[in-house]
Design an enzyme around this catalytic site. Structure first.
Site: not given
Ligand code: NVA
Ligand code: CP
Length: 307
Positions: A129, A99, A226, A294, A126, A266
């Site tokens: 997801q 990540r 989201d 997931r 993502h 998500c």
């Molecule tokens: N769009 C959000 C998704 C988190 C899973 C972020 O990037 O923070």
């Molecule tokens: N939806 C998702 O990716 O959650 P986290 O940020 O907790 O991994």
């Protein structure tokens, strides 16, 4: 296929095959494959609850070793290059989940390491997801063949962010009709939209980008949202609260969709901002099944890439 960094690393067949494998795994079927003896690294530059835990458990359940690396304490933090980090880690590990802030960093890691590299989210996409979300749609709408996805309409309301980009791409590849309502200037990434429109010509998916949430949800089978402020954008929080204030998923908006419309998010959610608490906890919500999925999809992704 070795890496999963963008949804466009996959085609229609790959996505259906990963999702159907996850359906079988979730039912407890012994698929006769495992990752015995392998070691996988997990590098998270941003916080995570679902992705990090579901991948760690999935790796363990498949008989491999999940090595959670603390991104803050790696030499990369002191300036070691991605290339050198990747070349080194590839001598120990059989695959990596990353990540990262920058999408390019994950591409660079994959290119320099040569080991299967899975994105656990970047500023652009993502993918894991969204594969889990396709599993949730397939399950909840009782879809047994990929053609069944052609009768589904997904409406995404809010920021055209990483999650929206991957959802758009996956819907376009799978023939799912997709509308997205975002304020002007917050639409999905141009390149992803272009590729999605091309893919949609083949799959028959109808793609609509609008600034009107009420228009987007008409006839929707799924409403997805989201956060308005993604990780890394915290300094824009106050501004975004104003920009997105008419994009909240609340019971009034949900009334404009089909009666049996599913609500998806998500997570993590900001209750009372992009979605109200009554909708998250309401009868249409499949948000926590979505979170559970997931785990099942991560196993299918790992077997598809490394099994
Ligand atoms: N769009 C959000 C998704 C988190 C899973 C972020 O990037 O923070
Ligand atoms: N939806 C998702 O990716 O959650 P986290 O940020 O907790 O991994």
């Amino acid at each position: 296929m070795k890496n999963l960094i963008s949804i466009f690393d996959l085609n229609y067949k790959d996505i259906w095959s990963i999702v159907s494998l996850a359906v079988r795994l979730k039912k407890g079927e012994n698929v006769g494959k495992n990752l015995n003896g392998k070691s996988l690294g997990l590098i998270f530059e941003k916080p995570s609850t679902r992705t990090s835990v579901s991948f760690s458990v999935a790796i363990h359940q498949l008989g491999a070793f999940p090595l959670m690396l603390d991104a803050q304490n790696m030499q990369r933090k002191r300036g070691e290059t991605i290339e050198d980090t990747a070349q080194t880690l590839s001598r120990y590990l059989d695959g990596v989940v990353i990540r990262a802030f920058r999408h390019e960093d994950v591409l660079e890691f994959a290119a320099s390491s040569g080991i299967p590299t899975i994105s656990g989210l970047t500023d652009l996409e993502h993918p894991c997801q969204i594969l889990g979300d396709i599993l949730t749609i397939v399950e909840k709408k009782n879809i047994s063949a990929p053609a069944g996805l052609g009768r589904v309409k997904v409406a995404f309301i809010g920021d055209g962010n990483n999650v929206a980009n991957s959802l758009l791409a996956a819907c376009a590849l799978m023939g799912i009709n997709f509308s997205l309502a975002a304020p002007k200037g917050y639409e999905p990434n141009d390149e992803i939209l272009k590729k999605s429109k091309q893919a949609a010509k083949q799959s028959g998916s109808q793609i609509v980008i609008t600034s009107d949430p009420r228009k987007a949800v008409v006839d929707a089978d799924v409403i997805y949202t989201d956060v308005w402020t993604s990780m890394g954008e915290e300094s824009q929080y106050q501004k975004r609260l104003k920009v997105f204030k008419n994009y909240q998923v609340n019971s009034k908006l949900v009334e404009g969709a089909k009666k049996d419309c599913l609500i998806m998010h998500c997570l993590p959610a900001h209750r009372g901002e992009e979605i109200t608490a009554d909708v998250i906890d309401g009868e249409h919500s499949v948000i926590f099944d979505q979170a559970e999925n997931r785990l099942h999809i991560q196993k299918a992704i790992l077997l598809h890439l490394l099994g």
